[in-house]
Design a protein around this motif. Structure first.
Motif, PDB file in Angstrom:
ATOM      1  N   GLN A 136       0.837  -1.210   0.000  1.00  0.00           N
ATOM      2  CA  GLN A 136       0.000   0.000   0.000  1.00  0.00           C
ATOM      3  C   GLN A 136       0.867   1.253   0.000  1.00  0.00           C
ATOM      4  O   GLN A 136       0.573   2.242  -0.649  1.00  0.00           O
ATOM      5  N   GLY A 137       1.985   1.197   0.734  1.00  0.00           N
ATOM      6  CA  GLY A 137       2.886   2.355   0.849  1.00  0.00           C
ATOM      7  C   GLY A 137       3.658   2.625  -0.435  1.00  0.00           C
ATOM      8  O   GLY A 137       4.255   3.684  -0.591  1.00  0.00           O
ATOM      9  N   GLY A 138       3.695   1.657  -1.337  1.00  0.00           N
ATOM     10  CA  GLY A 138       4.370   1.809  -2.632  1.00  0.00           C
ATOM     11  C   GLY A 138       5.824   2.251  -2.507  1.00  0.00           C
ATOM     12  O   GLY A 138       6.586   1.727  -1.690  1.00  0.00           O
ATOM     13  N   GLU A 139       6.184   3.240  -3.318  1.00  0.00           N
ATOM     14  CA  GLU A 139       7.573   3.722  -3.409  1.00  0.00           C
ATOM     15  C   GLU A 139       8.156   4.133  -2.051  1.00  0.00           C
ATOM     16  O   GLU A 139       9.337   3.958  -1.791  1.00  0.00           O
ATOM     17  N   ARG A 140       7.268   4.678  -1.198  1.00  0.00           N
ATOM     18  CA  ARG A 140       7.749   5.182   0.100  1.00  0.00           C
ATOM     19  C   ARG A 140       8.489   4.101   0.891  1.00  0.00           C
ATOM     20  O   ARG A 140       9.426   4.361   1.605  1.00  0.00           O
ATOM     21  N   PHE A 141       8.008   2.846   0.790  1.00  0.00           N
ATOM     22  CA  PHE A 141       8.590   1.770   1.605  1.00  0.00           C
ATOM     23  C   PHE A 141       9.494   0.847   0.779  1.00  0.00           C
ATOM     24  O   PHE A 141       9.728  -0.295   1.156  1.00  0.00           O
ATOM     25  N   LYS A 142       9.990   1.381  -0.343  1.00  0.00           N
ATOM     26  CA  LYS A 142      10.781   0.553  -1.243  1.00  0.00           C
ATOM     27  C   LYS A 142      11.976  -0.093  -0.539  1.00  0.00           C
ATOM     28  O   LYS A 142      12.252  -1.280  -0.694  1.00  0.00           O
ATOM     29  N   SER A 143      12.654   0.709   0.291  1.00  0.00           N
ATOM     30  CA  SER A 143      13.853   0.142   0.919  1.00  0.00           C
ATOM     31  C   SER A 143      13.504  -0.920   1.962  1.00  0.00           C
ATOM     32  O   SER A 143      14.242  -1.897   2.121  1.00  0.00           O
ATOM     33  N   ILE A 144      12.374  -0.745   2.644  1.00  0.00           N
ATOM     34  CA  ILE A 144      12.001  -1.797   3.616  1.00  0.00           C
ATOM     35  C   ILE A 144      11.656  -3.089   2.869  1.00  0.00           C
ATOM     36  O   ILE A 144      11.982  -4.184   3.316  1.00  0.00           O
ATOM     37  N   ARG A 145      11.034  -2.932   1.709  1.00  0.00           N
ATOM     38  CA  ARG A 145      10.702  -4.130   0.911  1.00  0.00           C
ATOM     39  C   ARG A 145      11.970  -4.852   0.489  1.00  0.00           C
ATOM     40  O   ARG A 145      12.079  -6.074   0.612  1.00  0.00           O
ATOM     41  N   LEU A 146      12.935  -4.063   0.020  1.00  0.00           N
ATOM     42  CA  LEU A 146      14.199  -4.655  -0.418  1.00  0.00           C
ATOM     43  C   LEU A 146      14.893  -5.340   0.762  1.00  0.00           C
ATOM     44  O   LEU A 146      15.396  -6.460   0.656  1.00  0.00           O
ATOM     45  N   LEU A 147      14.879  -4.642   1.894  1.00  0.00           N
ATOM     46  CA  LEU A 147      15.512  -5.192   3.093  1.00  0.00           C
ATOM     47  C   LEU A 147      14.843  -6.515   3.472  1.00  0.00           C
ATOM     48  O   LEU A 147      15.530  -7.502   3.789  1.00  0.00           O
ATOM     49  N   SER A 148      13.506  -6.556   3.428  1.00  0.00           N
ATOM     50  CA  SER A 148      12.798  -7.796   3.794  1.00  0.00           C
ATOM     51  C   SER A 148      13.201  -8.932   2.858  1.00  0.00           C
ATOM     52  O   SER A 148      13.424 -10.063   3.291  1.00  0.00           O
ATOM     53  N   HIS A 149      13.296  -8.605   1.553  1.00  0.00           N
ATOM     54  CA  HIS A 149      13.699  -9.621   0.577  1.00  0.00           C
ATOM     55  C   HIS A 149      15.067 -10.176   0.909  1.00  0.00           C
ATOM     56  O   HIS A 149      15.283 -11.386   0.925  1.00  0.00           O
ATOM     57  N   GLN A 150      15.998  -9.260   1.169  1.00  0.00           N
ATOM     58  CA  GLN A 150      17.367  -9.713   1.423  1.00  0.00           C
ATOM     59  C   GLN A 150      17.444 -10.484   2.739  1.00  0.00           C
ATOM     60  O   GLN A 150      18.147 -11.478   2.853  1.00  0.00           O
ATOM     61  N   PHE A 151      16.673 -10.033   3.709  1.00  0.00           N
ATOM     62  CA  PHE A 151      16.670 -10.711   5.005  1.00  0.00           C
ATOM     63  C   PHE A 151      16.144 -12.135   4.830  1.00  0.00           C
ATOM     64  O   PHE A 151      16.703 -13.100   5.357  1.00  0.00           O
ATOM     65  N   PHE A 152      15.076 -12.262   4.032  1.00  0.00           N
ATOM     66  CA  PHE A 152      14.486 -13.574   3.795  1.00  0.00           C
ATOM     67  C   PHE A 152      15.489 -14.494   3.096  1.00  0.00           C
ATOM     68  O   PHE A 152      15.667 -15.659   3.474  1.00  0.00           O
TER      69      PHE A 152
END
Ligand code: ASP
Length: 421
Positions: A177-193
């Motif tokens: 929902q946050g889209g671009e604003r949370f892009k880095s958290i999304r990337l971080l979650s991916h890498q963490f996973f």
């Protein structure tokens, strides 16, 4: 063409199989020399080895569940697939659990488990048993909500898997929902996973040793002789559970997932043997996810969503066991359950299997609720407790198998709808 990685996996699978056989054999050997120093020291060593293996799996569990659901949900949501995946997962869980319940009840009827057994032989176990506080569906639901909607940090530190699942679902949706604003958290979650999956790969290397120790300990410490007194019930429940896992689920997989049982069992061996040895679908979850993704070709976003959720909510083996065990107890105490009562047993067993955490003998605790739902004495679980650890092995395998199977079916039906690709 076989790759190096496939060879390595094959080696590990073979090692695990050999370790399981050796573990059972060694455990049996230990039972032949009771009360000797050799047995004492061996049990101590086996205890340490199995604690290290289970401990490592448990260490990864909460961060893995959290990151995989966040990543799975955010990918599915971004691809417009969360709705279909969610619905198909729910439908599959409901179908397989209902089939398991019908099978459990029918077989218990067919073989009239528990009829004609002299209850006096169980007097000792009944005497040693402390009746628990009343557990009914209403208070179960209140507890369920109170334990689920809680501070996520508390949930993380307590290892409260259900609460972690719920929080992760919210975070995953919010990330999209946050889209671009949370892009880095999304990337971080991916890498963490991805990092967590790398750690799972390391722990898997220890699997042969861990499984050897767990099975040897189980064989050496469980009182197999009790099994003979409850043999008929044990055989019927185990046989029915195996039938569900070897016939019903593979058939559904073949029809709806278009996957041959051979491919499925070959690809999931590691997870299934680990489930058997640990009797814990939670501890097995990291391996289930790895097997589904790497050997069954389930897309990471589907596996990352369906498997952690299924681990917590989809337990065919447990539901089947609880329904059959309730009928067994009813027969023992000479009570004929009418159709309505049997439906109540099934519905309660379904709720109980939803709420049972994926840990050894969890089904025994929620079993109380099933017994009480039709007025059967909760104390009767004292009769089942001595054999529970052994029966738990097979029902956990089917619990884990169901989750991986559903991930294949869900993935197949949602692949075409992937608009993110
Ligand atoms: N041991 C089972 C599991 O982890 C739960 C149960 O006791 O039925 O899936």
């Amino acid at each position: 063409m076989p790759t190096e990685k496939n060879n390595a996996d094959m080696n590990l699978n073979t090692q695990i199989l050999i370790a399981a056989i050796l573990g059972l054999a060694f455990g049996f050997l230990l039972t032949m020399y009771p009360d000797t120093a050799f047995v004492k020291h061996s049990l101590y060593g086996l205890g340490i080895l199995s604690s290290v293996f289970i401990g490592l799996l448990k260490m990864l569990l909460v961060p893995l569940i959290f990151s995989s659901i966040v990543v799975g949900v955010s990918n599915l949501q971004a691809g417009g697939q969360l709705g279909p995946v969610w619905k198909i997962t729910f439908l599959c869980c409901l179908t397989t659990t209902t089939l398991a319940l019908i099978l459990g009840i029918s077989c218990a009827h067919l073989f009239e488990v528990g009829r004609g057994i002299d209850i006096s032989i169980f007097q000792t176990s009944m005497q040693n048993y402390q009746a628990p506080d009343s557990l009914n569906p209403a208070s179960f639901f209140t507890n369920f909500i109170q334990n689920t909607l809680i501070n996520p940090f508390k949930a993380f530190s307590d290892g409260n898997v259900l609460a972690v699942v719920v929080f992760a679902l919210f975070v995953g949706v919010a990330l999209v929902q946050g889209g671009e604003r949370f892009k880095s958290i999304r990337l971080l979650s991916h890498q963490f996973f991805e990092m967590m999956m790398l750690l799972v790969g390391w722990v898997m290397k220890l699997a042969p040793l861990g499984i050897f120790a767990l099975l040897a300990k189980l064989m050496a410490t469980e009182d197999i002789s009790v099994l003979s007194r409850l043999a008929e019930f044990a055989v019927v429940v185990t046989g029915t559970t195996i039938f569900h896992g070897a016939v019903v689920l593979p058939l559904l997989l073949w029809i709806f997932g278009r996957m041959s049982p051979w491919t499925f069992f070959k690809g999931t061996r590691t997870a299934l043997i680990t489930a058997f040895a640990t009797s814990s679908s939670s501890a097995t979850m990291p391996l289930s996810m790895k097997c589904a993704q790497e050997n069954l070709g389930v897309r990471p976003q589907t596996a990352g969503f369906v498997i952690p959720l299924g681990t917590q909510l989809n337990m065919d083996g447990t539901a089947l066991y609880e329904a059959a065990a309730a009928l067994f107890v009813a027969n023992l105490v000479g009570l004929d359950l009418n159709l309505t009562q049997q439906i109540i047993v099934c519905l309660t067993a379904m709720i109980a299997s939803l709420g049972a955490p994926g840990i050894p003998s969890a089904g025994m605790v929620t079993m109380i609720m099933v017994l009480q739902s039709v007025g059967l004495p909760a104390e009767a679980i004292a009769i089942l407790l001595p054999i529970d650890r052994l029966l738990d092995t097979v029902r956990t395998v089917v619990n884990v198998q169901g989750d991986m199977m559903i991930s294949v079916v869900v993935d197949r039906y949602t692949k075409d709808k992937d608009i993110s690709a």
